[in-house]
Every structure is written in structure tokens, then in C-alpha cells.
Design a protein around this motif. Structure first.
Motif, PDB file in Angstrom:
ATOM      1  N   ALA A 170       0.845  -1.191   0.000  1.00  0.00           N
ATOM      2  CA  ALA A 170       0.000   0.000   0.000  1.00  0.00           C
ATOM      3  C   ALA A 170       0.883   1.246   0.000  1.00  0.00           C
ATOM      4  N   GLY A 171       0.272   2.373  -0.333  1.00  0.00           N
ATOM      5  CA  GLY A 171       0.989   3.639  -0.295  1.00  0.00           C
ATOM      6  C   GLY A 171       1.494   4.079  -1.651  1.00  0.00           C
ATOM      7  N   LYS A 172       2.345   5.084  -1.613  1.00  0.00           N
ATOM      8  CA  LYS A 172       2.865   5.727  -2.817  1.00  0.00           C
ATOM      9  C   LYS A 172       3.567   4.745  -3.758  1.00  0.00           C
ATOM     10  N   TYR A 173       4.285   3.767  -3.199  1.00  0.00           N
ATOM     11  CA  TYR A 173       5.042   2.823  -4.017  1.00  0.00           C
ATOM     12  C   TYR A 173       4.380   1.452  -4.108  1.00  0.00           C
ATOM     13  N   LYS A 174       3.062   1.411  -3.944  1.00  0.00           N
ATOM     14  CA  LYS A 174       2.298   0.163  -4.001  1.00  0.00           C
ATOM     15  C   LYS A 174       2.650  -0.621  -5.267  1.00  0.00           C
ATOM     16  N   GLY A 175       2.856  -1.936  -5.090  1.00  0.00           N
ATOM     17  CA  GLY A 175       3.172  -2.801  -6.217  1.00  0.00           C
ATOM     18  C   GLY A 175       4.657  -2.973  -6.469  1.00  0.00           C
ATOM     19  N   THR A 176       5.492  -2.193  -5.792  1.00  0.00           N
ATOM     20  CA  THR A 176       6.937  -2.326  -5.966  1.00  0.00           C
ATOM     21  C   THR A 176       7.404  -3.645  -5.358  1.00  0.00           C
ATOM     22  N   LYS A 177       8.064  -4.445  -6.165  1.00  0.00           N
ATOM     23  CA  LYS A 177       8.573  -5.738  -5.707  1.00  0.00           C
ATOM     24  C   LYS A 177      10.072  -5.611  -5.444  1.00  0.00           C
ATOM     25  N   PHE A 178      10.551  -6.357  -4.464  1.00  0.00           N
ATOM     26  CA  PHE A 178      11.958  -6.319  -4.105  1.00  0.00           C
ATOM     27  C   PHE A 178      12.396  -7.692  -3.623  1.00  0.00           C
ATOM     28  N   THR A 179      13.702  -7.889  -3.505  1.00  0.00           N
ATOM     29  CA  THR A 179      14.277  -9.137  -3.009  1.00  0.00           C
ATOM     30  C   THR A 179      15.191  -8.798  -1.845  1.00  0.00           C
ATOM     31  N   CYS A 180      15.091  -9.586  -0.762  1.00  0.00           N
ATOM     32  CA  CYS A 180      15.879  -9.313   0.448  1.00  0.00           C
ATOM     33  C   CYS A 180      16.829 -10.449   0.771  1.00  0.00           C
ATOM     34  N   ASP A 181      17.895 -10.102   1.469  1.00  0.00           N
ATOM     35  CA  ASP A 181      18.901 -11.052   1.942  1.00  0.00           C
ATOM     36  C   ASP A 181      19.287 -10.618   3.356  1.00  0.00           C
ATOM     37  N   PHE A 182      18.932 -11.432   4.363  1.00  0.00           N
ATOM     38  CA  PHE A 182      19.160 -11.079   5.768  1.00  0.00           C
ATOM     39  C   PHE A 182      19.969 -12.148   6.483  1.00  0.00           C
ATOM     40  N   ASN A 183      20.680 -11.714   7.509  1.00  0.00           N
ATOM     41  CA  ASN A 183      21.314 -12.617   8.456  1.00  0.00           C
ATOM     42  C   ASN A 183      20.611 -12.419   9.788  1.00  0.00           C
ATOM     43  N   GLY A 184      20.096 -13.504  10.356  1.00  0.00           N
ATOM     44  CA  GLY A 184      19.430 -13.447  11.644  1.00  0.00           C
ATOM     45  C   GLY A 184      20.385 -13.880  12.738  1.00  0.00           C
ATOM     46  N   SER A 185      20.395 -13.132  13.843  1.00  0.00           N
ATOM     47  CA  SER A 185      21.257 -13.484  14.966  1.00  0.00           C
ATOM     48  C   SER A 185      20.566 -13.142  16.275  1.00  0.00           C
ATOM     49  N   THR A 186      21.053 -13.732  17.356  1.00  0.00           N
ATOM     50  CA  THR A 186      20.528 -13.444  18.689  1.00  0.00           C
ATOM     51  C   THR A 186      21.690 -13.015  19.576  1.00  0.00           C
ATOM     52  N   PRO A 187      21.440 -12.062  20.496  1.00  0.00           N
ATOM     53  CA  PRO A 187      22.510 -11.628  21.395  1.00  0.00           C
ATOM     54  C   PRO A 187      22.815 -12.714  22.430  1.00  0.00           C
ATOM     55  N   ASP A 188      24.048 -12.723  22.910  1.00  0.00           N
ATOM     56  CA  ASP A 188      24.460 -13.736  23.880  1.00  0.00           C
ATOM     57  C   ASP A 188      23.790 -13.565  25.237  1.00  0.00           C
ATOM     58  N   SER A 189      23.676 -12.336  25.714  1.00  0.00           N
ATOM     59  CA  SER A 189      23.237 -12.118  27.091  1.00  0.00           C
ATOM     60  C   SER A 189      21.806 -11.608  27.222  1.00  0.00           C
ATOM     61  N   GLN A 190      21.112 -11.360  26.140  1.00  0.00           N
ATOM     62  CA  GLN A 190      19.751 -10.833  26.181  1.00  0.00           C
ATOM     63  C   GLN A 190      18.808 -11.742  25.398  1.00  0.00           C
ATOM     64  N   ILE A 191      17.514 -11.547  25.623  1.00  0.00           N
ATOM     65  CA  ILE A 191      16.501 -12.213  24.808  1.00  0.00           C
ATOM     66  C   ILE A 191      16.137 -11.227  23.711  1.00  0.00           C
ATOM     67  N   GLY A 192      16.335 -11.617  22.458  1.00  0.00           N
ATOM     68  CA  GLY A 192      16.047 -10.725  21.348  1.00  0.00           C
ATOM     69  C   GLY A 192      16.624 -11.265  20.058  1.00  0.00           C
ATOM     70  N   MET A 193      16.675 -10.387  19.041  1.00  0.00           N
ATOM     71  CA  MET A 193      17.172 -10.812  17.734  1.00  0.00           C
ATOM     72  C   MET A 193      17.564  -9.603  16.905  1.00  0.00           C
ATOM     73  N   THR A 194      18.323  -9.871  15.849  1.00  0.00           N
ATOM     74  CA  THR A 194      18.633  -8.884  14.831  1.00  0.00           C
ATOM     75  C   THR A 194      18.492  -9.556  13.478  1.00  0.00           C
ATOM     76  N   LEU A 195      17.777  -8.913  12.576  1.00  0.00           N
ATOM     77  CA  LEU A 195      17.754  -9.293  11.160  1.00  0.00           C
ATOM     78  C   LEU A 195      18.454  -8.153  10.447  1.00  0.00           C
ATOM     79  N   ASP A 196      19.576  -8.448   9.803  1.00  0.00           N
ATOM     80  CA  ASP A 196      20.378  -7.393   9.198  1.00  0.00           C
ATOM     81  C   ASP A 196      20.762  -7.806   7.791  1.00  0.00           C
TER      82      ASP A 196
END
Length: 184
Positions: free
Chosen positions: A51-77
Motif C-alpha cells: 500500500a501507499g505511494k510505491y504500491k506494487g513495488t517488488k523487491f528481493t531481500c537477503d538477511f542474516n538473523g542473529s541473537t545476542p548472547d546475554s539478552q533475549i532478542g534478535m537482529t535481522l540485518d
């Protein structure tokens, strides 16, 4: 007799442990940890602006998922690509004590993105975070229905209704050792 004792002792133990935060550590953290660990690894796949101004724009993503050692959480980068243009994209979230989950999507409101101001892990397969940037409010939902797929949806609130604006379907592409192949 044992069940009678347990039915009396267990509620008392929970009542004593709750103010100390021990109940959350014993019961609440496990699905959270399961979900976040399921996101570890490399993920790729298509997405679309719904939705929005760029509705219909298609893209491709590449992420690395990781979790911190001492906390509960995540990063997708990683990044997303539209044609020849590449945009860095990331989301980071960590549990911040009684404040719940906090983090940022696309650099947070000080950058080009939104702040993650709350949310919860629904179960070991789904998480929903509240996102905010000035007067723009919404949610970011990630769902991992199996070991090798993840869907991410970002929706914003428009007139008391959540409208999906970004959707991604990602597949795990971690390197996997392949064993010997049997002859037919």
C-alpha cells in the motif's frame, strides 16, 4: 494426596516468585527464546510494498538473523534490492526488563525507520511488535511456520484500522552439508 499438595503449593510458589520476576524467567522466556533462536541464520526472498505511494513495488531481500548472547532478542540485518538499487535494511529488538521489547526498524525514528516500542512473542512461531514514528503507529509481525520459512508483515494504523504496507516471504538458505547420495 500428591495432587492436593501440588495444587496448594504451586499457586503459593507462583505468588511468591511473581514479584521477584522468577515466573517470567521460568515460564515466559522459553517461547521467546525458541522463537528468536529459530530466526538465526541466513534468509532470502521476495517482498512487496502492498500500500501507499510505491504500491506494487517488488523487491528481493537477503538477511542474516542473529541473537545476542546475554539478552533475549534478535537482529535481522541485510539489504533489499529493487532492480539495480540496494537499500540496507535491519530490525533489532531486545527484551528490556519490565518495559518489554524495545528496538528499531530501519534505524529507528532518528533514521529512516520506526522505533519498536513494545510487543510480545505470541508462541514459538510468531512475534508481534508495536512500531512508532511520530504520529505513525503500527505493527511488525514475523511468523516462522517451519524451520525453513518466515513471513514478515509491516502494517500501519490508518483511521483505527491496520493496513499492511510491506510483506516479505523469506526462505532459509544456510549452507547445509550434503551427505553421500545413494545409487538408484
Amino acid at each position: 494426596m500428591r495432587s492436593v499438595i501440588l495444587s496448594c503449593v504451586l499457586p503459593a510458589t507462583v505468588a511468591i516468585a511473581a514479584p521477584l520476576g522468577l515466573v517470567e524467567k521460568a515460564f515466559g522466556a522459553e517461547p521467546d527464546k525458541q522463537f528468536f533462536h529459530s530466526v538465526e541464520g541466513r534468509w532470502v526472498g521476495p517482498g512487496e510494498i502492498i500500500a501507499g505511494k510505491y504500491k506494487g513495488t517488488k523487491f528481493t531481500c537477503d538477511f542474516n538473523g542473529s541473537t545476542p548472547d546475554s539478552q533475549i532478542g534478535m537482529t535481522l540485518d541485510g539489504n533489499c534490492r529493487v532492480g539495480v538499487f540496494t537499500q540496507k535494511m535491519s530490525a533489532t529488538v531486545e527484551r528490556k526488563g519490565r518495559d518489554g521489547y524495545r528496538g528499531s526498524f530501519m534505524g529507528g525514528s532518528t533514521g529512516n525507520g520506526m522505533d519498536i516500542v513494545g510487543g510480545n512473542v505470541v508462541d514459538a512461531q510468531k512475534v508481534v511488535f508495536t512500531i512508532n514514528r511520530k504520529q505513525l503507529n503500527g505493527v511488525m509481525q514475523a511468523r516462522v511456520p517451519d524451520d525453513n520459512s518466515m513471513t514478515v508483515t509491516v502494517a500501519v494504523r490508518v483511521d483505527k484500522q491496520l493496513v499492511p504496507v510491506i510483506g516479505m516471504s523469506l526462505k532459509r538458505v544456510d549452507s547445509v552439508e550434503v551427505g553421500a547420495i545413494a545409487k538408484n
